[in-house]
Structure formats: structure tokens, C-alpha cells
Motif scaffolding. Structure first.
Motif, PDB file in Angstrom:
ATOM      1  N   LEU A   1      35.992  10.840 -22.301  1.00 57.67           N
ATOM      2  CA  LEU A   1      36.288  10.129 -23.544  1.00 57.67           C
ATOM      3  C   LEU A   1      35.394   8.893 -23.619  1.00 57.67           C
ATOM      4  O   LEU A   1      35.813   7.766 -23.351  1.00 57.67           O
ATOM      5  N   GLU A   2      34.168   9.110 -23.968  1.00 58.86           N
ATOM      6  CA  GLU A   2      33.176   8.046 -24.072  1.00 58.86           C
ATOM      7  C   GLU A   2      32.113   8.467 -25.075  1.00 58.86           C
ATOM      8  O   GLU A   2      32.058   9.617 -25.506  1.00 58.86           O
ATOM      9  N   GLY A   3      31.275   7.527 -25.462  1.00 57.90           N
ATOM     10  CA  GLY A   3      30.211   7.830 -26.405  1.00 57.90           C
ATOM     11  C   GLY A   3      30.733   8.365 -27.718  1.00 57.90           C
ATOM     12  O   GLY A   3      31.641   7.813 -28.344  1.00 57.90           O
ATOM     13  N   GLY A   4      30.183   9.491 -28.157  1.00 54.49           N
ATOM     14  CA  GLY A   4      30.589  10.091 -29.418  1.00 54.49           C
ATOM     15  C   GLY A   4      32.021  10.561 -29.426  1.00 54.49           C
ATOM     16  O   GLY A   4      32.686  10.532 -30.472  1.00 54.49           O
ATOM     17  N   ASN A   5      32.535  11.023 -28.274  1.00 57.88           N
ATOM     18  CA  ASN A   5      33.933  11.451 -28.202  1.00 57.88           C
ATOM     19  C   ASN A   5      34.878  10.282 -28.482  1.00 57.88           C
ATOM     20  O   ASN A   5      35.848  10.407 -29.248  1.00 57.88           O
ATOM     21  N   LEU A   6      34.591   9.157 -27.870  1.00 53.19           N
ATOM     22  CA  LEU A   6      35.410   7.980 -28.114  1.00 53.19           C
ATOM     23  C   LEU A   6      35.264   7.518 -29.564  1.00 53.19           C
ATOM     24  O   LEU A   6      36.230   7.067 -30.182  1.00 53.19           O
ATOM     25  N   ALA A   7      34.063   7.629 -30.104  1.00 50.22           N
ATOM     26  CA  ALA A   7      33.841   7.237 -31.502  1.00 50.22           C
ATOM     27  C   ALA A   7      34.649   8.099 -32.460  1.00 50.22           C
ATOM     28  O   ALA A   7      35.195   7.606 -33.452  1.00 50.22           O
ATOM     29  N   MET A   8      34.741   9.397 -32.188  1.00 48.61           N
ATOM     30  CA  MET A   8      35.554  10.274 -33.026  1.00 48.61           C
ATOM     31  C   MET A   8      37.030   9.885 -32.934  1.00 48.61           C
ATOM     32  O   MET A   8      37.751   9.858 -33.941  1.00 48.61           O
ATOM     33  N   GLU A   9      37.502   9.565 -31.732  1.00 45.83           N
ATOM     34  CA  GLU A   9      38.900   9.167 -31.575  1.00 45.83           C
ATOM     35  C   GLU A   9      39.186   7.853 -32.290  1.00 45.83           C
ATOM     36  O   GLU A   9      40.238   7.691 -32.934  1.00 45.83           O
ATOM     37  N   ARG A  10      38.243   6.915 -32.230  1.00 49.42           N
ATOM     38  CA  ARG A  10      38.420   5.636 -32.927  1.00 49.42           C
ATOM     39  C   ARG A  10      38.392   5.826 -34.449  1.00 49.42           C
ATOM     40  O   ARG A  10      39.143   5.171 -35.174  1.00 49.42           O
TER      41      ARG A  10
END
Length: 688
Positions: A329-338
Motif C-alpha cells: 500500500l504505497e505509491g499509486g496504490n496508496l493514492a487510489m486509497e486516498r
């Protein structure tokens, strides 16, 4: 004028916990709890969702940030001082063998970078803590990279340039009026025209160079060269602000053949990664925000049902596209979650293979989607993946990908897909290579059925008689550079090896009846006839219109504008009887826009050879016409008229050939600029 408003202040929102399968719990990649405070989050190790860069990918540097430089910039092509010299300088190229050497050098360098990156990150965090926001890509190399003396794998080296990164300011564009929409659409249209025309031109020049040195081991990548040069000149758009939501001037259903074109327009700012986002290192509150994604089936756990998408996050794959580790859960994955937490919509671009595409793949913009859920799951390969549930926002135009599929069904079984509405399945009566259908689901008017179909213009025999003998080229297997027909065109052929128009010219000389080259010759493009399946349809806005069931490439030949050609004296008599006449001299000179590189090179000189005399003739389409005569008028057209000669040598009576100036999706209306209106009546000379 529309407003560009700052996006919501994310600092005013509470910092939430990372979502679980229900979107409201605390779950890490390993299934344990994790803190929700951004200060305790590690700096993301960027593992972009890599996807193939269209066909024939080349070696490239990985992204250091999701919006930093991806590809190497070739040197500028300053070869326009002499209008007759349109070839690449020999000093500006390197051999294919040298290309392979530099490609291998970059590959080995990347192995060292990957090996030292993780260790370097740990050392920097131990020394500087969470203040570190980016890694030095050269710090882990055994030998520092000499960017000043590094030779580009395509062209000669040049001094290193510093480019302005994309803005970190999130904005929305709101309250666009009709004039605003026209302005932005024209800005996008002109940018795409420049990209496509320069891409075709660069590929033609590279093919010419490679044919001179021997067999080519790889296809020229005109898209990379065009994007690089345009960025060099500051011609990329929508980068001064990072736009959330729709991009002004880009419509749902617009089709693109290259990932780099998405970057040039600002629709998706990363050349290879599937998630475009504002990284946490640039975010005002330290949290990344996703703005667009590309759905192309690159992950086996993706599920695409059109309006509903289950999207797999990035990372966890090897170079062969196989899952080998758990996603994080970092980078683009974290951005999608945010983005899910803050309720920020994302743009969705679909990429898929398309038969007949010059890059074997196409990308279509399908509109805005909301992220409703995020969870960690075990993928089909047995490794953990992050999944995101997206749904399309209601009230938008129909998806372009759905229209492409519908057009494919029409090509196969038109009557099964549309049981009613077709009043003729081929008004050309097999005079064209493909059928020209007539569709009317509005009224009972059937005007196209009352005219004889004329596939090619009919010229007066006494004015365009070629005689019993003539002069042509001796190219038995096809025209080559320097042949007789090439010299007639000023030393350059008008088309590349794929049949795309390289540059618009006052007049193009194609091979004629006295040339020995076959019909497949590269210099016989427009005389081969209609290639795309057309449909004349009834429209409430334009009366009759024309659309294609096939995807039309920018720069490709569409059809001829055909009718009965009249001399000036004959035209005066016909005009007295009220018959509809078309005057070629009144067509707008849109041909000059295709290949106009003056925005890239200030010393660019447009083609002026040959100098055409005034076209003092008219065309009668009142009784005999073809599909082009039903094209509607537009001041921002997607096709243009290019004058061509091939069956006679009278410069005053050329053929009116129509070429596409942009990628035209299936079922989108084809429009033409008819130019100047009649001085007396004030009306356009248009039969539609």
C-alpha cells in the motif's frame, strides 16, 4: 471564460485509517494493523504498474517520480534552413549496432540501480529520517552517470536540459461556456495535429535513413521522438496545473494510438505506469492523490464490466508480467486509497488491441469513475494484491470503448444490430471496394438514393487527355527515392511506407498510367479508392452526414470528393439553372496545417512546389456524386482537401482528395471546411 479553481484543501480533512475490505478498517499488506498517521508512513518505493509502451518497446530509464522524465530526449532536428533538404543529417544518427550497445549499457546500469536502491533508501532514512522524499538515481551506481557526454541512442548528444516538472497544485476546471469549450477543443486539436504530423514525418525520415544503411532491426518510434521534441519546445499542454476531473478540450470517446500522446495532452501524465497520481512528496499534506488510470488488462485479477471496474493496484510483477511478490500500500496504490477516502474521481482510459492499428493497440478515454471500495486480497497467482472497486459517474456520454465494440458489430452484421433504419446497404453498387450504407431513423427522406454514384471525379476529356504516350517512372517493383516521380514531387514522396501523408503540399503528383510500378506502389495512395466502410446518415443538426464504421488514422486517405468537373464557361451556364456547384478554389487550405512544424522550428519553410495556377473550375454534384458530398461543414474539421494529380498533367484540374487530420473514432461525424461562402448569396457551396 471557464474558471480554474483550486481543489479542496486536504489539510482540512481528518487523516483516516487505511481501508480494509469494507473500506473502513486498518489493514496492511500483511494483514496486521498499521498506523494512520502520514508521518509514520514510509516514503513510497515507486513500483509503477508497467505496461507495454505500444509496439516495439525500446530500452528506457525508469521513472524516479511518477511524472519525471521517462524517455531519453533526442537532439533537435534543425534541418529546415534549406526547404529542399528534408533528410536527417548524417552526423545526427548512430548505427543500429551502436544503439544495441547503449541499450545493453542502460540495461546493466538499471541492474546496479535496482541492487543499490533499497540499501540506499534505508541508509538515507537512518540518517535523515522522514524528511527524505526522493532518491538520487545515480547515488547507488558504481560509476556516476555522465549526462553531459552521454550519447542518445537515437540522435546526437546535446547539453542536458532542465525541464519544469508537472505542477503539484490540484485544480478543477469549471463553468465552461460554449466559447470556452471551442477554444480548448481547438487547442487540443492543434496539439494533436502537430504531434501526429511530426510523428509521421519523423518516421518517414528515419525509414529513409535506415533503408540507406541496410536492414532495420527495430521500427522507428516516431511517437517518442515527437513527444520529446514537443516537450523540448514547451508544447505539452495541461502541465502547469494538475487537473482533477475532465481535461478541457478532450471528449469522451477520443482515441489515441500512443501512450506518449496521453502525456503530451496531460490526460495521463506517466508514460508507462497505469496509475497517474500526485506523489506524497509533492502533496501539501503528505498524502498522494490519484487522478487517472489506464485499464488495459495488464493484471490477471482485473475485472472490467464497463460501468463497473475491479482494478488491481500496481507492483508485485516481474519483467514478464507475472506476480512474484505481494503488493504494498504505497505509491499509486496508496493514492487510489486516498482518492477513495476524499471522494476524488479519476479519469479512466481503456487500452486494448485493435486490428489495423499502427501500434497494434489503441487507447480510448471513457470518462470519470468514483472509487467506492479498496481491499487486500489473494490474487489468482497466489500473491497478495490490492483491489479497487470503481463505478462510472452517471450523466456522461456513452463510453468510447462501447462505441468501438458496437461499430465492430455493425461491420459484421448491420441488420442484426440495427433491424430498422437502413434504407440501402451500398449506394455505390459495388463501385467502391467497401460498401457505403445509408441510415435514416429520423424521417422518410431518402435523397442519397436519387443520385448516381460516382467513385472518381469526371474530367472533360479534351482538357485532361493524356494522349497515347507519356512519361513515367521505371520502378518495376515500386517507387524508390530519387526516381522520376519523386523528382516531380520536389525530391520527396508525399507518403510514408504506411501510406500516411507526410506533409500537405500545394499539389501531389502520384504515379500515373505510364509508370511501370504496381498498384501497391507507395506513391499510389489516393487512387486506390475508399478503404473505410462509410455510412451516410440522417442528422437533425446537419441534414445528412457521413461517419465511418472503421477507426480512421490521422494522416490517412479517406476518399475523393467526386462530381462532374466543369470549366468556367460551363459553370456559369449551370449556375443559371440553379444547380448545386462546388468550387474547389473556395475550400480552406487546411493542407498547409498538416506537417507545419513552424511551432517546433521557427525557420521551417512550408512546401511551395509546385505553384498552382488559380483553380478556375467548378464541380457539379447535382446528379452524380459520391459519399464525400454528404460531409458536413465545420470550422474545426477532422478532414482536409489535398490536391492530387495522377491520370493527367493539367495543373488546373487536380483531384480533390480527402485526408484525415486527426484520429476519427467509428461513428463520429466526419466534417470538412468548405471555406469561403459565395459573394452573392452568402452561402457555402455545399450540396448537403
Amino acid at each position: 471564460m471557464g474558471e480554474i479553481v483550486p481543489f479542496q484543501d486536504l489539510n482540512l480533512s481528518p487523516v483516516p485509517a487505511v481501508g480494509n475490505g469494507n473500506g473502513n478498517g486498518n489493514t496492511s499488506a500483511s494483514g496486521g494493523a498499521t498506523t494512520s498517521t502520514p508521518n509514520f508512513l514510509k516514503v513510497p518505493k515507486i513500483e509503477p504498474k508497467l505496461e507495454p509502451l505500444d509496439e516495439s518497446p525500446i530500452e528506457a530509464q525508469p521513472l524516479q517520480e511518477p511524472d519525471d522524465d521517462y524517455f531519453q530526449d533526442p537532439a533537435p532536428l534543425n534541418f529546415y534552413s534549406d526547404p529542399q533538404n528534408t533528410s536527417l543529417p548524417q552526423s545526427a544518427v548512430v548505427s543500429t549496432e551502436q544503439d544495441n550497445v547503449y541499450s545493453e549499457y542502460h540495461r546493466i546500469s538499471e541492474l546496479f540501480l535496482a541492487a543499490f536502491a533499497k540499501r540506499l533508501e534505508q541508509q538515507q532514512h537512518q540518517q535523515y529520517g522522514d524528511e527524505v522524499t526522493a532518491l538520487d538515481p545515480n547515488a547507488g551506481a558504481i560509476v556516476p552517470v555522465d549526462t553531459e557526454n552521454q550519447v542518445s541512442p537515437i540522435l546526437v548528444p546535446r547539453p542536458q536540459r532542465k525541464y519544469v516538472k508537472r505542477s503539484s497544485e490540484l485544480v478543477r476546471v469549471t463553468d465552461l461556456q460554449i466559447e470556452d469549450k471551442r477554444y480548448f477543443r481547438e487547442m487540443v486539436r492543434s496539439t494533436r495535429l502537430l504531434f501526429d504530423s511530426f510523428r509521421v514525418f519523423a518516421v518517414a525520415e528515419e525509414q529513409k535513413r535506415l533503408s540507406a544503411v541496410g536492414p532495420a532491426f527495430r521500427k522507428p518510434r516516431g511517437d517518442l521522438l515527437a513527444a520529446s521534441v514537443m516537450r523540448d519546445r514547451g508544447l505539452w499542454i495541461n502541465r502547469d496545473k494538475r487537473i482533477v476531473g475532465p481535461i478541457p478540450g478532450i471528449e469522451i470517446g477520443d482515441v489515441f494510438f500512443f501512450r506518449m500522446e496521453l502525456c503530451v495532452l496531460g490526460l495521463h501524465g506517466i508514460p508507462q505506469a497505469g496509475i497517474d497520481y500526485l506523489p506524497m512528496s509533492q502533496s501539501s499534506n503528505g498524502q498522494p492523490i490519484a487522478t487517472s488510470i489506464i485499464v488495459s488488462g495488464g493484471y490477471e485479477d482485473d475485472e472490467d464490466a464497463g460501468d463497473e471496474i475491479t482494478y488491481t493496484g500496481h507492483g508485485g510483477q516481474d519483467k514478464f508480467g507475472k506476480h512474484c511478490v505481494h503488493q504494498k500500500l504505497e505509491g499509486g496504490n496508496l493514492a487510489m486509497e486516498r482518492s477513495m477516502y476524499y471522494g476524488i474521481e479519476v479519469r479512466v482510459i481503456r487500452g486494448f488491441k485493435y486490428e489495423g492499428s499502427i501500434s497494434s493497440k489503441i487507447y480510448v478515454y471513457d470518462g470519470l469513475y468514483k472509487i467506492h471500495d479498496c481491499w487486500f486480497d489473494v490474487g489468482k497467482s497466489g500473491f497478495g494484491v490490492y483491489k479497487f472497486k470503481l463505478s462510472r459517474i452517471e450523466g456522461q456520454k456513452e463510453m468510447g470503448s462501447a462505441i468501438l465494440k458496437f461499430a465492430g458489430s455493425l461491420r459484421a452484421k448491420p441488420l442484426s444490430v440495427r433491424p430498422t433504419g437502413y434504407i440501402h446497404l451500398d449506394i455505390s453498387n459495388r463501385k467502391e471496394l467497401v460498401p457505403v450504407m445509408v441510415f435514416n431513423d429520423i424521417d422518410n427522406f431518402g435523397d442519397p438514393l436519387h443520385h448516381d454514384y460516382l467513385p472518381k471525379a469526371l474530367f472533360p476529356p479534351h482538357l485532361c487527355n493524356t494522349g497515347s504516350s507519356g512519361t513515367g517512372c521505371d520502378c518495376v517493383s515500386g517507387c524508390v527515392d530519387g526516381c522520376f516521380c519523386a523528382m516531380k514531387n520536389g525530391g520527396d514522396f508525399a507518403y510514408d511506407q504506411h501510406g500516411f501523408l507526410v506533409r500537405g503540399k500545394p499539389l501531389i503528383f502520384e504515379c500515373g498510367p505510364f509508370c511501370k510500378c504496381p498498384p501497391s506502389c507507395r506513391n499510389r495512395v489516393s487512387q486506390r479508392g475508399l478503404r473505410n466502410r462509410m455510412e451516410v446518415f440522417r442528422s437533425r443538426q446537419t441534414g445528412w452526414g457521413v461517419r465511418s464504421l472503421d477507426l480512421i488514422h490521422a494522416g490517412s486517405f479517406v476518399c475523393e470528393y467526386a462530381g462532374v468537373v466543369l470549366t468556367r464557361e460551363q459553370a456559369e451556364i449551370f449556375a443559371m439553372s440553379g444547380d448545386t456547384l462546388i468550387y474547389p478554389s473556395r475550400f480552406s487550405s487546411r493542407w498547409a496545417e498538416w506537417g507545419d512544424l513552424s511551432r517546433i522550428y521557427p525557420d521551417y519553410v512550408p512546401p511551395t512546389y509546385p505553384a498552382l495556377p488559380p483553380l478556375d473550375f467548378a464541380m457539379d454534384v447535382s446528379r452524380m456524386r459520391n459519399v464525400a458530398c454528404y460531409m458536413s461543414h465545420s470550422t474545426a474539421p477532422n478532414v482536409m482537401v489535398q490536391f492530387v494529380l495522377y491520370d493527367h498533367n493539367n495543373l488546373m484540374f487536380p483531384h480533390l482528395m480527402i485526408f484525415a487530420t486527426e484520429n476519427i473514432p467509428p461513428l463520429r461525424e466526419i466534417s470538412l471546411d468548405y471555406g469561403v461562402a459565395d459573394e452573392v448569396t452568402g452561402k457555402l457551396a455545399i450540396c448537403n
